[in-house]
Write an enzyme that holds these catalytic residues in place. Structure first.
Site, PDB file in Angstrom:
ATOM      1  N   SER A  39      -7.498 -69.552  11.266  1.00 20.96           N
ATOM      2  CA  SER A  39      -6.602 -68.649  11.975  1.00 20.96           C
ATOM      3  C   SER A  39      -7.330 -67.348  12.332  1.00 20.96           C
ATOM      4  O   SER A  39      -8.369 -67.395  12.985  1.00 20.96           O
ATOM      5  CB  SER A  39      -5.353 -68.399  11.121  1.00 20.96           C
ATOM      6  OG  SER A  39      -4.328 -67.809  11.895  1.00 20.96           O
ATOM      7  N   ASP A 161      -2.228 -73.607  14.508  1.00 24.84           N
ATOM      8  CA  ASP A 161      -2.847 -72.818  13.443  1.00 24.84           C
ATOM      9  C   ASP A 161      -3.448 -73.686  12.330  1.00 24.84           C
ATOM     10  O   ASP A 161      -2.770 -74.510  11.734  1.00 24.84           O
ATOM     11  CB  ASP A 161      -1.762 -71.902  12.852  1.00 24.84           C
ATOM     12  CG  ASP A 161      -2.319 -70.802  11.974  1.00 24.84           C
ATOM     13  OD1 ASP A 161      -3.274 -71.065  11.217  1.00 24.84           O
ATOM     14  OD2 ASP A 161      -1.788 -69.683  12.036  1.00 24.84           O
TER      15      ASP A 161
END
Length: 285
Positions: A39, A161
């Site tokens: 991320s 993500d």
């Protein structure tokens, strides 16, 4: 370059702590042979490999409105995204805060970007050594938070993500085989995630009805994170890994305040400065 694996947790704007840590290390010319970013950690990772201290900080902390990557409510409804991902992963690296692709691609460091395959619900650890567009697309996918960012399509496969499937890829780091592992966390000591509420599970099931494996990963994420943290704390106590984490209250994951973010960044920088001798002893033992 040190034979070791650097693991960088995500956390959206909490990633400015990691930026501070890495900026200090880069100033000391401390680079590891391998780095894994998740991320926001993926953005930090590529800037570490490209040897650009201050770049992630400048991308995430600024006062200029024209550099803002937050959409208003109207655009959120229209764009299906709370964040201007084109700004972050196109205009920033190619125009506003130039990314040093040449240094990145020429580096001997191995960089893995963690993404979540929405069809399988599993983590994928991606690398790119030539294609500029694909590199930024990988970072974009790794940083695309569910519900507030659209999926990122790569070769016909949707991704989100990386933290959904592997929030802290410490096991991946162990698999790489380096004896030394350095872990940068963005949560305070002892942090644990709460179990997802029934309401939030329903929202995910409705939003991602076509991707049941992704929903499973989302539902299992918090318990998995907590188990991983227990293992990390055990390894840390046994001095088998080096861990640095914030010791002041963390910022929210979508913090906008300049001073708040800068304070968190500086905390990461000065904490690494304070713990640098300890890190060197860990590397030498």
């Amino acid at each position: 370059m040190t034979k070791a694996t650097m693991v960088l947790e995500g956390g959206a704007t909490r990633g400015v702590f990691t930026s501070g840590v890495l900026d200090y290390l880069m100033e000391q010319d401390f680079y590891t042979s391998d780095v894994i970013g998740v991320s926001a950690g993926s953005c930090n990772a590529v800037d570490y490999v490209s040897r650009q201290p201050g770049r992630t900080r400048d991308c995430m902390i600024h006062k200029e409105k024209e550099y803002s990557y937050y959409y208003g409510f109207t655009k959120f409804v229209r764009k299906k995204s709370l964040l201007d991902m084109d700004m972050i992963f196109d205009k920033y690296p190619n125009e506003i805060f130039p990314f040093d692709y040449d240094t990145y691609f020429a580096s001997e460091m191995e960089c893995e970007i963690v993404t979540t395959n929405c069809e399988t619900g599993k983590a994928e650890y991606m690398k790119e050594r030539k294609d500029k567009e694909r590199l930024m697309k990988m970072c974009r996918a790794s940083s695309s938070m569910p519900l507030i960012s659209p999926m990122v399509n790569m070769n016909g496969v949707p991704y989100l993500d990386g933290g959904l499937a592997d929030s802290i890829p410490i096991r991946r780091a162990v698999e790489l085989g380096n004896k030394k592992i350095i872990l940068v966390l963005t949560r305070n000591p002892g942090y644990r995630k709460k179990l997802p509420s029934k309401g939030s599970v329903k929202v995910y099931k409705k939003a991602y009805a076509k991707y049941p494996n992704l929903v499973k990963s989302v539902v299992n994420r918090n318990p998995s994170y907590n188990r991983t943290m227990e293992w990390i704390e055990k390894l840390e106590a046994e001095k088998k890994i080096f861990v640095i984490r914030p010791l002041i209250p963390t910022v929210s994951r979508l913090e906008k305040d300049y001073d708040t973010l800068m304070n968190f960044y500086e905390h990461g920088y000065h904490l690494m400065e304070k713990q640098f001798d300890e890190l060197r002893r860990f590397m030498e033992q």
